[in-house]
Design an enzyme around this catalytic site. Structure first.
Site, mmCIF file in Angstrom:
data_model
loop_
_atom_site.group_PDB
_atom_site.id
_atom_site.type_symbol
_atom_site.label_atom_id
_atom_site.label_comp_id
_atom_site.label_asym_id
_atom_site.label_seq_id
_atom_site.Cartn_x
_atom_site.Cartn_y
_atom_site.Cartn_z
ATOM 1 N N GLU A 293 0.794 -1.227 0.000
ATOM 2 C CA GLU A 293 0.000 0.000 0.000
ATOM 3 C C GLU A 293 0.826 1.276 0.000
ATOM 4 O OE1 GLU A 293 0.383 -2.276 2.415
ATOM 5 O OE2 GLU A 293 0.235 -1.413 4.418
ATOM 6 N N HIS A 317 -8.093 -4.114 -1.266
ATOM 7 C CA HIS A 317 -7.326 -4.220 -0.019
ATOM 8 C C HIS A 317 -6.290 -3.096 0.086
ATOM 9 C CE1 HIS A 317 -5.345 -6.478 3.320
ATOM 10 N NE2 HIS A 317 -4.268 -5.864 2.844
ATOM 11 N N GLU A 318 -5.482 -2.965 -0.952
ATOM 12 C CA GLU A 318 -4.428 -1.940 -0.892
ATOM 13 C C GLU A 318 -5.028 -0.541 -0.855
ATOM 14 O OE1 GLU A 318 -1.854 -3.249 0.041
ATOM 15 O OE2 GLU A 318 -2.183 -5.277 -0.705
ATOM 16 N N HIS A 321 -6.104 0.397 2.602
ATOM 17 C CA HIS A 321 -4.991 0.839 3.456
ATOM 18 C C HIS A 321 -4.798 2.359 3.400
ATOM 19 C CE1 HIS A 321 -3.033 -2.604 5.271
ATOM 20 N NE2 HIS A 321 -2.868 -3.251 4.130
ATOM 21 N N GLU A 340 -3.880 -4.536 9.331
ATOM 22 C CA GLU A 340 -4.357 -5.537 8.374
ATOM 23 C C GLU A 340 -5.792 -6.013 8.636
ATOM 24 O OE1 GLU A 340 -2.932 -5.907 5.638
ATOM 25 O OE2 GLU A 340 -0.949 -5.090 6.070
ATOM 26 N N ASP A 399 8.330 -9.644 10.675
ATOM 27 C CA ASP A 399 7.744 -10.474 9.636
ATOM 28 C C ASP A 399 7.027 -11.704 10.210
ATOM 29 O OD1 ASP A 399 7.835 -10.013 6.882
ATOM 30 O OD2 ASP A 399 8.888 -11.927 6.602
ATOM 31 N N TYR A 407 -4.752 -10.633 9.762
ATOM 32 C CA TYR A 407 -5.700 -10.364 8.678
ATOM 33 C C TYR A 407 -7.090 -10.900 9.002
ATOM 34 C CZ TYR A 407 -1.661 -9.226 5.714
ATOM 35 O OH TYR A 407 -0.537 -8.645 5.193
HETATM 36 N N1 BES Z 1 1.008 -4.378 3.801
HETATM 37 C C1 BES Z 1 0.798 -5.683 3.303
HETATM 38 C C2 BES Z 1 2.062 -6.368 2.868
HETATM 39 C C3 BES Z 1 3.102 -6.520 3.950
HETATM 40 C C4 BES Z 1 2.777 -6.820 5.255
HETATM 41 C C5 BES Z 1 4.419 -6.383 3.625
HETATM 42 C C6 BES Z 1 3.770 -6.944 6.218
HETATM 43 C C7 BES Z 1 5.402 -6.514 4.577
HETATM 44 C C8 BES Z 1 5.079 -6.795 5.891
HETATM 45 C C9 BES Z 1 -0.202 -5.671 2.142
HETATM 46 O O1 BES Z 1 -1.216 -4.748 2.281
HETATM 47 C C10 BES Z 1 -0.878 -7.001 2.100
HETATM 48 O O2 BES Z 1 -1.529 -7.327 3.053
HETATM 49 N N2 BES Z 1 -0.729 -7.726 1.013
HETATM 50 C C11 BES Z 1 -1.393 -8.978 0.818
HETATM 51 C C12 BES Z 1 -2.637 -8.717 0.017
HETATM 52 C C13 BES Z 1 -3.830 -9.517 0.368
HETATM 53 C C14 BES Z 1 -4.155 -9.628 1.809
HETATM 54 C C15 BES Z 1 -5.031 -9.042 -0.416
HETATM 55 C C16 BES Z 1 -0.455 -9.886 0.030
HETATM 56 O O3 BES Z 1 0.600 -9.423 -0.379
HETATM 57 O O4 BES Z 1 -0.757 -11.044 -0.129
HETATM 58 ZN ZN ZN Z 2 -2.576 -5.328 3.818
#
Ligand code: BES
Ligand code: ZN
Length: 630
Positions: A293, A317-318, A321, A340, A399, A407
């Site tokens: 995002e 989703h993005e 955010h 999330e 991480d 989520y």
């Molecule tokens: N912000 C996250 C990605 C992220 C989280 C990167 C933690 C690094 C550390 C992003 O918004 C996300 O949740 N992406 C998901 C999308 C899905 C839930 C629709 C993905 O990448 O799978």
């Molecule tokens: Zn996300």
């Protein structure tokens, strides 16, 4: 409940301190940061805090390095002696103040995950810090792609991934979600390439290869982003558009044709979009996430280009955010669910508004299924503690918190709130929550306080005293978790039973309408297949429904797990190609995990990984290295 009461008391006593403080402004800042100390940053914002970054960078594709000057504007306390920044593998060449006077600095000892503190001597009067530095070849946020690793194979490409704590590997900065700053940048790239950031962006290349950027809204460091490549732009509406390599531009624009509708739906729900433009860049396939995002410019994987818009909930989703996360930001990574969980909730509301309740309920049911599996898996792996919403990631890689708990459990908690008080009151609360906390950070405890005061107390509604404790501080899934309803999925589930009994494609078509199933129905079907299938069953399934040749990455990924578990050789070539050409960690992990269940599988995984690893971003390769014990 005890825990919460004492936390709330603590928060209140901080407020009390503020009101008695002699120096109101600096004490305010101090207490604000005290409430949410971040163990994943060396910064001491109560002493000196960055408020603006002016970044001047040269992106060098020969050296695979960024050579840059970061000029920081800082706010200091009356006793400030040092400014502490986060760095990781940066080579610091010089540090000066705004008057070109050299300042003493020390790069401390590097610590696992965190990198090293850069401590600079300052006085309370210091306003600007000028740091000249270069990134290293190991810079974990950066992925430098050879032309052959891009979609169009003609030019090199660079993209960043800063979340959670990798911004420090390309910018010396206070890399904590609780610290926000504005930025401007001038970036020089080879003249055949275009540069884009999480800021105001160009739409065309220019001959100089020099691009200027501005981000006027204050953001945390994890939202710093840069992409450089042979990129073109296509407009989707008044305030939105898509960037991509030339060969996938048209396809991308078609995939995202409902974007303006999504933005309007989002604004209708929770208030105005605060970032002016919303664009998406479709990156080369090694991008390790589905989406990121980055403000004004979502970074997206090309694996969502299914050709039928069926995977674009990721865009919702993005986009969501832009409120949850980018406007109201988790104070530290233990509160990640605030980013999330809210975003998944908001994502499904956007999808409901644009495509109907039947659609969003399918998404929610798939989430519930994933959540239950994740909780069981984490329990089996001895990580049950991490299935509570509020985490303790001290001393660990943030991480580790990126599981479906934040989520999906986060989503179901918020959905339960909605179902408890009714949508009208809940939406009014949420709209106010986003508006009144814009550009601020939020801890779990502050959120609970907010919820109690502005929702339950305001409407004189009762809430069981154990409620927050059970949902937020206790592992597992509480009994009162909402259950989504989907006729379509009930139909699919019955079809799966029929298939198991007679393997008849014709009956699936005639009795269950499988010819008209959408992506999500197929996902439900494949998810429901038994773990163990005979070669004959795998062959029948594949011949009937063409899973091996599907162009849909989500379906293929689920199918791939069955391919590995049941050693279905006809799909091996396709599987290998998917693994070598996809860098999205969410897709890679289940496949590699399926491989390592047997010694032969592990061998095969290692063989494929040797070819694939150069295509993966650090975020993905570090997880797979760990899994394969490398
Ligand atoms: N912000 C996250 C990605 C992220 C989280 C990167 C933690 C690094 C550390 C992003 O918004 C996300 O949740 N992406 C998901 C999308 C899905 C839930 C629709 C993905 O990448 O799978
Ligand atoms: Zn996300």
């Amino acid at each position: 409940m005890k825990k919460i009461t004492s936390i709330l008391l603590l928060a209140c006593s901080c407020q009390f301190l503020i009101s008695c403080a002699p120096n109101q402004e600096s004490e305010d800042t101090k207490n604000n940061y005290m409430k949410a100390s971040d163990t994943h940053s060396f910064a001491k914002p109560e002493e000196a805090v960055v408020s603006h970054l002016s970044w001047d960078a040269n992106v060098n594709f020969e050296l695979n390095k960024i050579l840059a000057t970061a000029t920081l504007t800082i706010k200091t306390s009356s006793e400030a002696k040092q400014l502490v920044l986060d760095t990781k593998d940066l080579k610091i060449n010089s540090v000066m103040n705004g008057n070109n006077e050299v300042l003493n600095f020390v790069v401390g000892k590097a610590q696992p995950h965190l990198g090293a503190p850069l401590t600079i001597d300052i006085t309370p009067k210091t306003k600007n810090i000028v740091i000249t530095y270069e990134t290293s070849e190991e810079a974990e946020a950066l992925q430098w792609l050879e032309p052959s690793q891009t979609t169009d194979k003609s030019y090199p490409f660079l993209f960043t991934q800063s979340q959670a704590i990798l911004a420090r590997s390309w910018i010396p900065i206070q890399d904590s979600p609780g610290i926000r700053f504005t930025y401007d940048a001038q970036v020089k790239v080879p003249s055949e390439l275009l540069a884009l950031m999480s800021a105001s962006n160009p739409t065309e290349k220019n001959e100089s290869g020099i691009y200027n950027f501005e981000m006027k809204q204050a953001i945390p460091a994890y939202l710093m982003a840069l992409a450089v490549g042979d990129i073109q732009f296509s407009s989707l509406g008044e305030r939105s558009g898509v960037y991509a390599e030339p060969s996938v531009l048209e396809k991308s624009a078609a995939e995202f044709e409902d974007l303006e509708k999504m933005i309007s739906a989002a604004e209708e729900l929770y208030g105005p979009y605060r970032w002016d433009r919303y664009d998406i860049i479709v990156l080369p396939s090694s991008f390790p996430f589905g989406g990121m995002e980055n403000p004004r410019l979502t970074f997206a994987t090309p694996t969502i280009l299914a050709g039928d818009k069926s995977l674009t909930s990721l865009v919702a989703h993005e986009l969501a955010h832009s409120w949850s996360g980018n406007l109201v930001t988790n104070a530290n990574w233990n509160d990640f669910w605030l980013n999330e969980g809210f975003t998944v909730y908001f994502e499904y509301r956007i999808m409901e508004a644009v495509y109907g309740r039947g659609y969003s309920e399918m998404l929610a049911l798939l989430s519930l299924q994933d959540l239950k599996t994740e909780i069981a898996d984490m329990k089996a792996a001895g990580n049950f503690k991490d299935t509570s919403l509020k985490l303790d990631l001290t001393g660990r890689n943030p991480d580790d918190g990126m599981t479906s708990i934040a989520y999906d459990k986060g989503y179901f908690f918020l959905r339960l709130m909605e179902e408890t008080v009714g949508r009208e009151k809940w939406d009014a609360f949420l709209k106010n929550y986003f508006t009144s906390n814009s550009f601020k950070t939020m801890t779990t405890e502050q959120f609970i306080e907010n919820l109690q005061t502005n929702l339950f107390d305001a409407y004189q509604l009762e809430i069981a005293p154990t409620f927050y404790e059970a949902w937020i501080y206790t592992p597992g899934l509480p009994d009162n978790c909402p259950v989504p309803v989907s006729d379509k999925f009930e139909n699919v589930d019955q079809a799966a039973v029929t298939w198991a009994a007679n393997q008849s494609k014709e009956e699936l078509q005639a009795a269950y309408g499988s010819d008209d199933w959408t992506t999500h129905e197929w996902l439900r079907f494949v998810k429901g297949l038994p773990d163990s299938l005979s070669t004959e069953q795998m062959t029948n399934l594949d011949q009937a429904f063409g899973f091996t040749t599907t162009g849909n990455s989500e379906i293929f990924d689920l199918w791939g797990v069955h391919v590995i578990a049941n050693q279905y050789e006809p799909a091996y070539e396709q599987l290998e190609s998917f693994l070598v050409n996809t860098g999205r960690r969410k897709f890679l992990m289940p496949l590699y995990k399926a491989f390592v269940k047997t010694p032969e599988g592990t061998e095969m995984a290692k063989e494929i990984y040797t070819k694939a690893r150069p295509n993966y971003h650090f975020v993905a390769s570090s997880s797979i290295d760990e899994l394969l014990g490398l």
